[in-house]
Design a protein around this motif. Sequence first.
Motif, PDB file in Angstrom:
ATOM      1  N   ASP A   1      12.483  -4.204  -4.772  1.00  0.00           N
ATOM      2  CA  ASP A   1      12.332  -3.259  -5.883  1.00  0.00           C
ATOM      3  C   ASP A   1      13.690  -3.141  -6.561  1.00  0.00           C
ATOM      4  O   ASP A   1      14.628  -2.572  -5.990  1.00  0.00           O
ATOM      5  CB  ASP A   1      11.853  -1.886  -5.412  1.00  0.00           C
TER       6      ASP A   1
ATOM      7  N   TYR B   1       0.843  -1.205   0.000  1.00  0.00           N
ATOM      8  CA  TYR B   1       0.000   0.000   0.000  1.00  0.00           C
ATOM      9  C   TYR B   1       0.873   1.248   0.000  1.00  0.00           C
ATOM     10  O   TYR B   1       1.809   1.334   0.786  1.00  0.00           O
ATOM     11  CB  TYR B   1      -0.913   0.027   1.236  1.00  0.00           C
TER      12      TYR B   1
ATOM     13  N   HIS C   1       9.826   4.702  -2.492  1.00  0.00           N
ATOM     14  CA  HIS C   1      10.932   3.804  -2.142  1.00  0.00           C
ATOM     15  C   HIS C   1      12.136   4.611  -1.665  1.00  0.00           C
ATOM     16  O   HIS C   1      12.778   4.250  -0.671  1.00  0.00           O
ATOM     17  CB  HIS C   1      11.325   2.951  -3.352  1.00  0.00           C
TER      18      HIS C   1
ATOM     19  N   THR D   1      -1.107   0.834  -3.826  1.00  0.00           N
ATOM     20  CA  THR D   1      -0.884  -0.133  -4.902  1.00  0.00           C
ATOM     21  C   THR D   1       0.235   0.329  -5.822  1.00  0.00           C
ATOM     22  O   THR D   1       1.070  -0.465  -6.259  1.00  0.00           O
ATOM     23  CB  THR D   1      -2.177  -0.338  -5.707  1.00  0.00           C
ATOM     24  N   ASN D   2       0.281   1.617  -6.093  1.00  0.00           N
ATOM     25  CA  ASN D   2       1.370   2.198  -6.873  1.00  0.00           C
ATOM     26  C   ASN D   2       2.407   2.765  -5.908  1.00  0.00           C
ATOM     27  O   ASN D   2       2.411   3.963  -5.609  1.00  0.00           O
ATOM     28  CB  ASN D   2       0.839   3.287  -7.814  1.00  0.00           C
ATOM     29  N   PHE D   3       3.271   1.903  -5.415  1.00  0.00           N
ATOM     30  CA  PHE D   3       4.328   2.324  -4.496  1.00  0.00           C
ATOM     31  C   PHE D   3       5.474   2.844  -5.365  1.00  0.00           C
ATOM     32  O   PHE D   3       6.275   2.081  -5.899  1.00  0.00           O
ATOM     33  CB  PHE D   3       4.780   1.140  -3.644  1.00  0.00           C
ATOM     34  N   THR D   4       5.545   4.147  -5.534  1.00  0.00           N
ATOM     35  CA  THR D   4       6.406   4.764  -6.534  1.00  0.00           C
ATOM     36  C   THR D   4       7.881   4.723  -6.153  1.00  0.00           C
ATOM     37  O   THR D   4       8.241   4.479  -4.994  1.00  0.00           O
ATOM     38  CB  THR D   4       6.007   6.228  -6.745  1.00  0.00           C
ATOM     39  N   TYR D   5       8.724   4.999  -7.145  1.00  0.00           N
ATOM     40  CA  TYR D   5      10.169   5.071  -6.898  1.00  0.00           C
ATOM     41  C   TYR D   5      10.475   6.126  -5.832  1.00  0.00           C
ATOM     42  O   TYR D   5      11.342   5.922  -4.986  1.00  0.00           O
ATOM     43  CB  TYR D   5      10.913   5.380  -8.196  1.00  0.00           C
TER      44      TYR D   5
END
Length: 261
Positions: free
Chosen positions: A147, A93, A102, A95-99
């Motif tokens: 990732d 969470y 991160h 859903t779009n765990f962006t760069y």
Amino acid sequence: MLIPGTHNSGSFAGVVAFLEDYVLNQDRSVWTQLAFGIRYLDFRIGYYNGDGFFINHDLIRVTKVIPLLKEIKKFLQLAPKEIVFLDFHRFPYPTNFTYNLHKKFIDIVYEELGIFALPSTSMEVGGGPTVNEVWKQNKTLIISYADKDTVRDNPWLWHPLSQYWGDTTKVPALKNYIQKTINERNPLGSTNPNWALMAELTPRPIDIIFRRNGLRKLAHDANVEVTKWFRDQWGKKSNIVATDYFLGNDMINVAMSINSS
């Protein structure tokens, strides 16, 4: 080496009682897990605007992650010879765990734990460094991160670690799956030499609907058998073995026995 681990290591407290049976996989803190002898920690991370980063069980947030990183840091400071595997295995969470998310998270991890992190350049073709090589570098934390772009830009992180799931509520089916995995697993080409057998049972959606096969019950069903399997058959053929409610099995003592024999 045989490494005793926990599944969903950060899911030990922090949710309402109604959810505990299907969200909590442990009942001891990360500090206590490490003090008992657990050496593989499995974290799943969520991010919530205004609240920061949390341990998640799928889409359910459980507890803030920074205090857990501090517990790991304290343990590594007090036990400098102990090698710990920290696996940031999923980011469910949002859903779009962006760069950028991160990067924000990794900055926090590095601030707390970067000084202990063994660089992935320590890995040799076909396997990782020996225990003596790890001790020589005085960096005893191996951080796997799910990732690849983030790993590419941070050489102190290791590539994602393979987890093998039986995804069953039945003990015999779990045993068959683990045996099949050990027999058929092909390590060639792996970007991380470490791998984890997830030696726990998993409720089905219908179990949650009808409030049966809670995680503690399933752990009770599996744990005694898991101890026997790895003590008597698979200890020298396995790497990481992660379980639910780890005090219900004896995998820590099994690992010490196997690794010293």
